[in-house]
Motif scaffolding. Structure first.
Motif, short mmCIF file in Angstrom:
data_model
loop_
_atom_site.label_atom_id
_atom_site.label_comp_id
_atom_site.label_asym_id
_atom_site.label_seq_id
_atom_site.Cartn_x
_atom_site.Cartn_y
_atom_site.Cartn_z
N ASN A 183 -1.12 12.44 -1.17
CA ASN A 183 -0.02 11.68 -1.19
C ASN A 183 -0.34 10.63 -2.17
N VAL A 184 -1.46 9.77 -2.36
CA VAL A 184 -1.70 8.71 -2.94
C VAL A 184 -2.60 8.98 -4.29
N SER B 185 5.82 7.71 9.16
CA SER B 185 5.87 7.11 7.97
C SER B 185 4.76 7.58 6.95
N VAL B 186 3.66 8.03 7.32
CA VAL B 186 2.64 8.40 6.71
C VAL B 186 3.03 9.55 5.72
N PHE C 202 5.90 10.32 4.56
CA PHE C 202 6.75 9.60 3.27
C PHE C 202 6.04 8.78 2.33
N VAL C 203 5.04 7.99 2.92
CA VAL C 203 4.44 6.84 1.97
C VAL C 203 3.57 7.38 0.83
N HIS C 204 3.78 7.02 -0.35
CA HIS C 204 2.80 7.57 -1.57
C HIS C 204 2.15 6.07 -2.08
N ASN C 205 2.27 5.09 -1.68
CA ASN C 205 1.67 3.98 -2.01
C ASN C 205 0.32 3.34 -0.89
N GLN C 206 -0.66 3.27 -1.57
CA GLN C 206 -1.76 2.91 -0.63
C GLN C 206 -1.61 1.67 0.14
N ALA D 278 1.33 0.26 0.88
CA ALA D 278 2.42 0.51 2.03
C ALA D 278 1.91 1.15 3.41
N LEU D 279 0.78 2.08 3.27
CA LEU D 279 0.07 2.56 4.27
C LEU D 279 -0.09 1.39 5.27
N SER E 274 2.19 1.31 7.94
CA SER E 274 2.15 2.50 8.86
C SER E 274 0.99 2.37 9.89
#
Length: 457
Positions: A294-295, A356-357, A359-363, A365-366, A369
């Motif tokens: 993702n990231v 949420s993990v 949907f999240v692609h920014n390290q 923002a995790l 989560s």
């Protein structure tokens, strides 16, 4: 025996419900202190295992096989440790539970030095020998860690009265999560100071190896503090404080008989545990790969991006543990009347974190989560043992807690076996498993409604 244990007059005056004395905070801290080192070993294993096996060539769809081994070891070992430690009294080696802590620590330290070297033995990338070596060392690490971990849970049940039990398990949770923070962040810190975070194909990076070596040293130091500073109650004192006879622990203890007579709360908490531990098994199995995909947009375990994702997962695991430490303090302040609300609400927030993990692609923002995941982890470490031990007498305490460990191990085994069908069904994408984990955790939150706390003198 400790100075506290010998103070019979003041102890009996201060005791309530089960007759156990009121212990000083320092004694409760020492009972639990070695848990910091044991949890460091467990967290290094859980946070780095997927990374290690994918680095030495394991197929992501086969990861479930490796993750079956740790809970299988716990399922077998912990009831055995409980059964025999109930019958043990070896004062020269610590007493009832401490001899098993000493044995588990010795074996765990040896295996912690072997596991991260699975790719350095000359077996070759993705070779059966390398994967088998890693699998065997993981099994022995979890077996020994389980032997070392169980005494801490049992000693709280043995020595701490009902009024102090939430505090004692809160301290255990604090030390557990502190060890988890240290373990999770070590590879990231070592990379920051210049230790190599990449290696030749099939070889585990030095950041991970050194983290395991440091964890082994910490396990020895903290376990020795508990071994030398805690003096367990001798059989006569134990029987008196718990209102039982010495023969109650020396005789009986058939596992099937104990399970049939277990209090109802044992089973309702087990139901909640099932959903919680299935969800966390998928977190440990698929986090590194999901974050890398993702990231860092890579699925190549030999790439720098994948290894950076592995380190970042370590940071996120530390965030999870820090959140759990803080939330454990909040939960400890809640009155008994709202325990179930705190339990269910925490698991519900954890479910949001899991989902949420995906949907999240920014390290960065995790981080949010994993804060939410840490809130669920705090509840899982605070409520179950308190609820179950409050409903048990002192007879066969260790065996009961060993059997209760099945509520942790069996869900992980089920989750790993189910992953062989679910992972390809969900597109073979590791991030997709977090959607499933979040739904399962939400069901766990709802199942808290089945629990009715009970107390037994």
């Amino acid at each position: 025996m400790s100075d506290v244990a010998s103070e019979d007059t003041s102890a009996e005056a201060a005791s309530k419900k089960n007759g156990l004395p009121k212990l000083p905070a320092s004694t409760i801290w020492m009972i639990n202190f070695g848990f910091l080192g044991v949890q460091t070993a467990f967290t290094l294993q859980s946070s780095q295992m997927s990374r290690i096996f994918q680095t030495i060539g394991a197929d992501p769809n086969s990861l479930g096989w490796f993750f079956i081994l740790p809970p299988l070891a716990g399922l077998i070992v912990q009831p055995i440790v409980g059964y025999y430690s109930d019958r043990t009294w070896a004062p020269k080696w610590g007493g009832r539970r401490l001899p098993y802590l000493l044995l588990g620590t010795i074996v765990a330290v040896i295996v912690m030095c072997l596991l991260p070297n699975s790719g350095s033995m000359g077996f070759g990338y993705a070779s059966l020998a390398a994967l088998l070596f890693g699998a065997i060392t993981v099994a022995f690490l979890d077996l020994s860690s389980n032997i070392a971990m169980q005494p801490f849970k049992m000693m709280v049940g043995d020595m701490v009265n009902d009024d102090q039990k939430s505090y004692a398990y809160g301290i255990q949770s604090f030390l557990s999560n502190t060890g988890a923070v240290l373990a999770a962040i070590l590879p990231f810190l070592f990379a920051a100071i210049g230790i190599a975070n990449t290696a030749s194909k099939g070889v585990v990076p030095s950041t991970v190896k050194v983290a395991f070596y440091v964890g082994a040293v910490l396990l020895v130091i903290t376990s020795l503090f508990t071994i030398f500073r805690v003096h367990e109650y001798d059989p006569d004192t134990y029987a008196k404080y718990h209102g039982i006879t010495k023969e109650d622990n020396a005789e009986g203890g058939n596992w099937w008989t104990l399970l049939k007579s277990a209090p109802k709360v044992f089973w309702t908490v087990t139901l909640v545990q099932f959903f919680c531990w299935v969800a966390f098994q998928y977190l440990w199995t698929y986090s590194a790969g999901a974050i890398a995909s993702n990231v860092w947009h890579t699925t190549n375990a030999a790439s720098a991006g994948y290894q950076a994702a592995g380190n970042w997962y370590g940071v996120l695991a530390a965030v999870q543990s820090i959140a759990a430490v803080i939330w454990s303090y909040v939960l400890a302040k809640l009155p008994n009347s709202v325990h179930k609300l705190g339990y269910a609400g925490s698991l519900g927030l954890g479910a949001v974190g899991f989902i949420s993990v995906f949907f999240v692609h920014n390290q960065y923002a995790l981080i949010i989560s994993f804060i939410l995941v840490g809130i669920a982890w705090a509840a899982m470490n605070t409520y179950p043992l308190t609820m179950v031990t409050n409903a048990l007498s002192g007879a066969h305490m260790g065996t009961y807690l060993g059997l209760f460990n099945g509520s942790i191990c069996l869900p992980q085994i089920v989750a790993s076996l189910a992953s062989f069908a679910l992972f390809p069904l969900l597109g073979g994408a590791q991030a997709n498993m977090f959607l499933l984990a979040g739904i399962i955790m939400a069901i766990g939150a709802l199942s808290v409604g089945t629990i009715k706390e009970t107390y037994k003198a």
